[in-house]
Scaffold this motif. Structure first.
Motif, PDB file in Angstrom:
ATOM      1  N   GLU A 208       0.981  -0.762   0.524  1.00  0.00           N
ATOM      2  CA  GLU A 208      -0.091   0.235   0.084  1.00  0.00           C
ATOM      3  C   GLU A 208       0.938   1.298  -0.183  1.00  0.00           C
ATOM      4  O   GLU A 208       1.608   1.200   0.616  1.00  0.00           O
ATOM      5  CB  GLU A 208      -0.799   0.145   1.369  1.00  0.00           C
ATOM      6  N   SER A 209       0.738   2.216  -0.640  1.00  0.00           N
ATOM      7  CA  SER A 209       1.295   3.529  -1.320  1.00  0.00           C
ATOM      8  C   SER A 209       1.298   4.300  -0.460  1.00  0.00           C
ATOM      9  O   SER A 209       0.556   3.991   1.098  1.00  0.00           O
ATOM     10  CB  SER A 209       1.733   4.145  -2.280  1.00  0.00           C
TER      11      SER A 209
ATOM     12  N   ASP B 139      -5.160   7.513  -8.674  1.00  0.00           N
ATOM     13  CA  ASP B 139      -4.390   6.482  -7.908  1.00  0.00           C
ATOM     14  C   ASP B 139      -5.498   5.286  -7.925  1.00  0.00           C
ATOM     15  O   ASP B 139      -6.199   5.826  -7.262  1.00  0.00           O
ATOM     16  CB  ASP B 139      -2.906   6.606  -6.596  1.00  0.00           C
TER      17      ASP B 139
ATOM     18  N   GLU C 139      -5.747   1.250  -6.461  1.00  0.00           N
ATOM     19  CA  GLU C 139      -5.027   0.047  -5.947  1.00  0.00           C
ATOM     20  C   GLU C 139      -6.024  -0.841  -5.264  1.00  0.00           C
ATOM     21  O   GLU C 139      -6.396  -0.836  -4.404  1.00  0.00           O
ATOM     22  CB  GLU C 139      -4.037   0.636  -4.275  1.00  0.00           C
TER      23      GLU C 139
ATOM     24  N   ASN D 106      -1.777  -1.897  -8.496  1.00  0.00           N
ATOM     25  CA  ASN D 106      -1.113  -0.274  -8.770  1.00  0.00           C
ATOM     26  C   ASN D 106      -1.440   0.614  -9.905  1.00  0.00           C
ATOM     27  O   ASN D 106      -0.454  -0.272 -10.772  1.00  0.00           O
ATOM     28  CB  ASN D 106       0.297   0.163  -8.167  1.00  0.00           C
TER      29      ASN D 106
ATOM     30  N   SER E  74      -2.005   3.920 -12.096  1.00  0.00           N
ATOM     31  CA  SER E  74      -1.749   5.340 -11.814  1.00  0.00           C
ATOM     32  C   SER E  74      -1.979   5.905 -13.227  1.00  0.00           C
ATOM     33  O   SER E  74      -1.595   6.202 -14.665  1.00  0.00           O
ATOM     34  CB  SER E  74      -0.431   6.413 -11.359  1.00  0.00           C
TER      35      SER E  74
ATOM     36  N   ARG F 189       1.889   1.116 -13.937  1.00  0.00           N
ATOM     37  CA  ARG F 189       0.682   0.011 -13.563  1.00  0.00           C
ATOM     38  C   ARG F 189       1.983  -0.825 -13.549  1.00  0.00           C
ATOM     39  O   ARG F 189       2.617  -1.441 -13.811  1.00  0.00           O
ATOM     40  CB  ARG F 189      -0.099  -0.058 -15.684  1.00  0.00           C
TER      41      ARG F 189
END
Length: 803
Positions: free
Chosen positions: A343-344, A745, A747, A765, A767, A791
């Motif tokens: 997780e970002s 984003d 996710e 993920n 973007s 991606r």
């Protein structure tokens, strides 16, 4: 030449005048603070000693609850006998192993009332065998009011929960906090006196819970292999059993009664005795991991129609090993460790910040024993070890002596370069880092420590070394003296390409250049503090100093060329009220100046923090400041802030923060004064027991004063949705829109978690960039909007083998 000499003489004279004015002002300011301290001490001494609840030892027949038969237990003791039979964790207490367990039936309320009789009773049963400690936690209550969510691990903190706080060495330096909610979902943290509570901490233990017709029951098994403790025939551990019951107030119940007038929380625990013949360590853990991924990114970021360039499928194996020696040493080795995050990091608004942003450490290798490396000056920040090929760590505890070591060969190392008013981050290629730490505890809740960090750059010559000492002494129950001193030596790499963009800057009054040109210099930093932590009146006087040449490449200090003094004064009132649980007015003042004595910033803030019924906190505050930035004096800045957080019902938690007032526009060619707003809104919404939404919105704007033009305006919106199928399987979706850079984003993630370390992830993920904002790319006939620019698909499997 003569003119230049006169100019220098005048400049020196002005500096001396400014320095003298500052010193006189600082002395007067601190004198006022000390006068407030002495006056407040005299005025509140009688209140603190006589009027406040729970002070001193309770007298027979007289307690806060007004019931003559209730006595809070102060530093109680419990003798634990071995289990007489088998215990199966199922939420039922009919196993033969519980029949002769030690039992605790008397708890005291810690909040909102101090040392009072709780509204509902609680029990804790304790026993052990040669492999594990067993707990049965019985919470009596109306089952219809019990708050319990089927959540992922460590997501239980809005629920009811019950567990143990355990100090296995008994010196009040740190403790395990091990809990479970009524469904048996675990939540663990570690509390260190020097670092506070770390909710990223994980250990392996087992729990089951069941809601019953009389409340709920939790059974817990804690393997001794998961704990660190002394190697001796009989253990004597400090502990208390702790229950949190969120209702009209966030009620807290504890076996060992707590005195708010004593600053050492861990010193007030009870004692567990009788655990014999158990051995620490002796366990070998293997953590093999496999990560597979496939990534793609847009071929040309200036051409939204260039399409994704998809890479091949990558497979990246790694292996972690851990062995716990009976002598009290735990050693870790990781080969090609997997440090990917599933997780970002939450986006932070940095459009008006000149300093690097801090993101917390999430990686298992560095989390275990991280409290050992904590210090007041941030000389160790393990995320500075970015992508190691190999990393090792050792944590040891022998008697009252603790030591730690981290070593790593890093593939691509970030470097943080601090200056007086801003910081820069660059990359330096490979590096070798060695970090060593030692601490000796003494008395209660006191220690002396030493620290050494060293980073050597492999691809470019250069190094940074820091050596320091620190400590804290607690005295007279309520007071503490803290200190630290660190000396650093830097040999810069000789490669100006690494500092492109800042090569024209200088520091230390022009003695050194910012560019990496092989310069060598020493630096130093100091910290000292005296604090009072008590029931009614608290204060903190701090002094910080960072020389212009102070750098810690293995740490996270974003600023140098700084001296700072600060003072905090706060009061706590605990009214018997249907509205308030606690009212806490306070004030904070700070003055900063650079190494030449030029004043940089004055800051004063006043606030009132109020804890209300309905688990609601409200904190309005007002601040006045002036600052010298980029050579310009900005005075008379005023700002109003308001923070509100409420968990008024089980399914909904809401909160917001808003700040409105004067701010400096820093990231513009010529800094100017502006008027702006910073705001955050956040919520946790439990739609039902398995589904939780966590939206949050951060907004910031700044306009030139007197109706001037916009300097910046934007927001970041993020929401996290979690669906828990059962205790092991969950689905999570994060979406985030950053309005400042036009980025979106997505996710999604599926998780199957057997325990904190045996887990399978599969996710993506992706973007997207809003090219409609690019004026240079506008095409009326074929406009570009939101375009996918990055991606990644990934799957990660790791499995803990304990032998």
């Amino acid at each position: 030449m003569a003119g230049g000499g006169h100019a220098k003489e005048l400049s020196d004279r002005e500096d001396r005048v400014r320095t003298g004015e500052f010193l006189r002002g600082s002395i007067a300011w601190l004198a006022v603070g000390l006068a407030i301290t002495i006056t407040t001490s005299t005025a509140l001494a009688q209140v603190s000693e006589d009027a406040a609840p729970g002070s001193g030892r309770p007298q027979a027949g007289s307690t806060d609850s007004g019931k003559p038969d209730f006595r809070p237990l102060l530093k109680p003791s419990l003798h634990v006998a071995p289990a007489r039979g088998e215990i199966v964790l199922d939420g039922e207490l009919d196993d033969p192993g519980w029949e002769e367990s030690a039992r605790v039936t008397s708890f005291s309320e810690n909040f909102p009332d101090e040392q009072a009789e709780p509204e509902v009773p609680s029990e804790a049963w304790v026993t052990y065998d040669q492999g594990s400690l067993y707990l049965a936690l019985i919470a009596y209550d109306d089952p219809s009011t019990v708050r319990a969510s089927l959540r992922d691990r460590d997501q239980i903190w809005q629920d009811d929960y019950f567990g143990i706080l355990l100090d296995t060495y008994g010196d009040a330096s740190w403790a395990y906090f091990l809990f479970a909610n009524p469904l048996g979902i675990q939540g663990d943290t570690r509390f260190a006196t020097s670092a506070g509570e770390d909710d990223r901490f994980d250990i392996l233990y087992y729990s089951e819970g069941k809601i019953t017709d009389f409340g709920y029951v939790i059974e817990m098994r804690i393997p001794f292999e998961s704990l660190r403790f002394p190697d001796r025939p009989e253990q004597e551990w400090r502990a208390t059993f702790w229950r949190t019951r969120p209702r009209a107030s966030r009620e807290q119940y504890t076996w060992a009664a707590m005195d708010r007038d004593e600053s050492c929380f861990l010193c007030q625990y009870g004692t567990l005795t009788g655990i014999e013949g158990v051995k620490p360590g002796g366990a070998l853990e293997l953590l093999p991991t496999m990560v597979t991924s496939q990534s793609g990114q847009i071929r040309d970021f200036d051409d939204p129609r260039s399409g994704l360039d998809n890479g091949g499928l990558d497979a990246d194996p790694s292996l972690g090993l851990r062995y716990s020696f009976p002598a009290g040493i735990t050693a870790d080795l990781a080969v090609n460790p997997d440090f990917s995050q599933v997780e970002s990091d939450v986006a932070q608004i940095d459009i008006n910040s000149t300093f690097a942003l801090f993101f917390p450490e999430r990686r298992r290798l560095f989390q275990e024993g991280s409290d050992v490396f904590e210090s007041f000056i941030d000389a160790v920040f393990t995320r500075s070890i970015n992508d190691p090929q190999v990393a090792g760590k050792a944590i040891g505890r022998m008697g009252r002596t603790t030591f730690g070591y981290i070593g790593a060969l890093d593939e691509n190392s970030p470097i943080l370069i601090p200056f007086e008013e801003r910081s820069f981050i660059g990359q330096t290629g490979k590096s070798v880092s060695n970090i060593a730490r030692g601490r000796q505890t003494f008395l209660e809740d006191s220690y002396a420590g030493a620290l050494l960090t060293d980073r050597r750059y492999v691809d470019h010559s250069g190094s940074n070394t820091a050596i320091g000492a620190d400590g804290t002494v607690r005295f007279l129950d309520k007071y503490r003296f803290e200190w630290q001193a660190v000396a650093t030596h830097t040999d810069e790499p000789d490669d100006p390409a690494l500092t492109e963009g800042i090569n024209g800057l200088t520091f230390d009054r022009g003695r050194h250049t910012a560019r990496f040109d092989g310069e060598s210099f020493w630096g130093h930093a100091e910290y000292a503090s005296i604090e009072r932590d008590a029931r009614t009146w608290n204060f903190d006087f701090d002094y910080w100093a960072y020389s212009p040449t102070f750098r810690v490449d293995n740490g996270f200090e974003t600023r140098n060329d700084l001296r700072r003094v600060s003072m905090f004064q706060g009061l706590n009132f605990w009214p018997e009220s249907d509205i308030f649980d606690r009212i806490g007015p306070g004030m904070f003042a700070r003055r900063e100046w650079n190494w030449e004595g030029v004043r940089k910033r004055d800051f004063v803030q006043w606030w009132v923090n109020a804890s209300l019924k309905g688990q609601t906190t409200i904190e309005p505050s007002f601040q006045i400041e002036r600052e010298r930035f980029a050579g310009v004096e900005f005075g008379g800045m005023r700002r109003f802030n308001l923070f509100v957080n409420s968990n008024f019902s089980e399914p909904v938690r809401l909160g917001f923060f808003v700040s409105r007032g004067d701010r400096i526009a820093r990231n513009v060619d010529s800094p100017v004064m502006g008027t702006g707003t910073n705001a955050e809104v956040f919520a946790t919404i439990k739609l039902f027991r398995r589904l939780v939404l966590e939206p949050e919105l951060a907004y910031a704007d700044l306009f030139e004063q007197d109706g001037g033009p916009e300097i910046f305006k934007g927001f970041v919106f993020r929401t996290r949705a979690s669906f828990q199928f059962n205790r092991e399987l969950s689905l999570r979706m994060v979406v985030q829109w950053d309005d400042f850079n036009g980025r979106f984003d997505v996710e999604p993630l599926v998780t199957y978690r057997i325990n904190p370390f045996t887990v399978f992830f599969a996710g993506m993920n992706s973007s997207y960039t809003d090219y409609g904002r690019r004026d240079d790319l506008l095409d009326p006939l074929n406009p570009a909007g939101l375009v996918q620019t990055r991606r990644q698909f990934f799957a990660k499997f790791q499995y803990l083998l304990r032998m």
